[in-house]
Design an enzyme around this catalytic site. Sequence first.
Site, short mmCIF file in Angstrom:
data_model
loop_
_atom_site.label_atom_id
_atom_site.label_comp_id
_atom_site.label_asym_id
_atom_site.label_seq_id
_atom_site.Cartn_x
_atom_site.Cartn_y
_atom_site.Cartn_z
N HIS A 1 0.69 -0.79 0.33
CA HIS A 1 -0.36 0.03 -0.03
C HIS A 1 0.75 1.34 -0.29
CE1 HIS A 1 -3.91 -2.47 2.32
NE2 HIS A 1 -3.90 -1.64 0.43
N HIS B 1 -11.89 -8.82 -5.95
CA HIS B 1 -11.24 -7.67 -5.51
C HIS B 1 -11.05 -7.41 -6.20
CE1 HIS B 1 -10.39 -5.11 -2.62
NE2 HIS B 1 -9.23 -5.40 -2.45
N GLU C 1 -9.20 -4.25 -5.98
CA GLU C 1 -7.73 -3.94 -5.88
C GLU C 1 -6.06 -3.96 -6.63
OE1 GLU C 1 -6.91 -3.17 -1.27
OE2 GLU C 1 -5.49 -1.89 -2.04
N ASP D 1 -3.30 -5.11 -6.04
CA ASP D 1 -2.48 -6.72 -6.06
C ASP D 1 -3.20 -8.02 -6.86
OD1 ASP D 1 -4.39 -5.19 -4.21
OD2 ASP D 1 -3.42 -6.67 -2.19
N HIS E 1 -12.01 -5.30 1.67
CA HIS E 1 -12.42 -4.75 2.49
C HIS E 1 -12.81 -3.36 2.23
CE1 HIS E 1 -8.18 -2.95 1.07
NE2 HIS E 1 -7.86 -4.42 1.07
N ASP F 1 -8.74 -10.54 0.43
CA ASP F 1 -7.97 -10.84 1.94
C ASP F 1 -8.02 -11.21 2.65
OD1 ASP F 1 -6.24 -8.68 -0.12
OD2 ASP F 1 -8.01 -7.48 0.06
N TYR G 1 -1.85 -8.13 10.58
CA TYR G 1 -2.80 -8.18 9.12
C TYR G 1 -4.80 -7.98 9.64
CZ TYR G 1 -4.91 -9.14 4.00
OH TYR G 1 -5.52 -8.69 2.95
N HIS H 1 -3.93 -13.93 -0.12
CA HIS H 1 -2.18 -13.26 0.52
C HIS H 1 -1.44 -14.48 1.60
CE1 HIS H 1 -1.75 -9.35 -1.12
NE2 HIS H 1 -3.03 -8.59 -0.38
#
Length: 396
Positions: free
Chosen positions: A23, A79, A81, A83, A145, A164, A192, A225
């Site tokens: 991030h 998701h 995001e 990554d 999230h 996540d 995390y 992850h």
Amino acid sequence: MAFTVKNNISWVGKIDWELRKFHGDEYSTHRGSSYNSYLIREEKVALIDTVWGPFAGEFVENLAREIDLRQIDYVIANHAESDHSGALPLLLREIPDVPVYCTKNGVKSLQGLYHRDWNFQVVKTGDRLSLGDKELIFVEAPMLHWPDSMFSYLTGDEVLFSNDAFGQHYASEFMFNDRVDQAELLAECIKYYANILTPFSPMVLRKIGEVLDLKLPLDMICTSHGIIWRDNPAQIVEKYLQWADNYQENQITLLYDTMWESTRVMAEQIAQGIRQADAQVTVKLYNLAKTDKNDAITEIFRSKAILLGSPTVNNGILVSVAALLEEMKGLKFRMKKAGAFGSYGWSGEAVKNLSDRLADCGFAVVDQGLRLTWAPDEDGMQLCRTYGAEFAERVR
Ligand code: FEO
């Protein structure tokens, strides 16, 4: 390289051994991370998530060695995001018509990030996608999230692809929870949760309850992850239920910065007073100028109470302490108690400033705090020990 997760499910992601900041500069990843992508080869072939953009070329090349890309029937974007979606532009350049399954918010986020009009197929909770004998069932998980987040569940194999949720930034060649160091794994899981999921705890409780109500059998949790939960996957669900429920241990953490050691001496004397008053409580001290911010947040997450210390500088507080307060405000810790301390030479506003800002962050500030002029002498150190003992009683 790819490996079999279970039956026709393969891991086709990327282990990022070098990653030390995630991030941007926001999250320290002392043990690296991984971006887990999964290929499910049933009658129909589905790819679940991809990897971060810098690894897109490598990812698509490796995937093409594993399967003719034209055989991929569905891409599931749990998701948006970067990554997890970062390799979509390169992949979908090869297979532009393949349907991309995601939530309504997923479409918005992916279009906002990549400005492409892919073949989006919007899904919502309970929607099913047949892969032949097995089906994917989708469960929206907004704000776990990001607004677009969702889980996918594969029937037959009883595998939850949770993205996540339940993950950790933890690079390991072993990739399964029963094969890694358990203390390392737990440390990365709680870090995390503390740093990413704390503000969403009410949603975590609600969503886990909702998923448990579906009574889906669970053999594995494949996160996006870190390691895959194959040995008693319910254990991490139970941990999340504990962590989301205003978690605290019997710990008091002192976090401070110091200019000429006076505030450090105060911290150590206060800690001594706490220990004298309560032999059971764990007391930890961190100089914020020398401590990783995410590690400090994790210790706060574990604490029932914290004491924040700063000398007064320019009528305010030191920057490292201010930065932590800014972080804590966003994380919305609940049901934790706090106090403040610090030394000063002439104006002495820091302790009130700290107390006000702790209250603003949602902590219950239990006293007026303790401030001392210049360097603590014997009487000053005794005042610190007395304050520590009284604080221990107030938060017992
Ligand atoms: Fe791992 Fe929210 O991305």
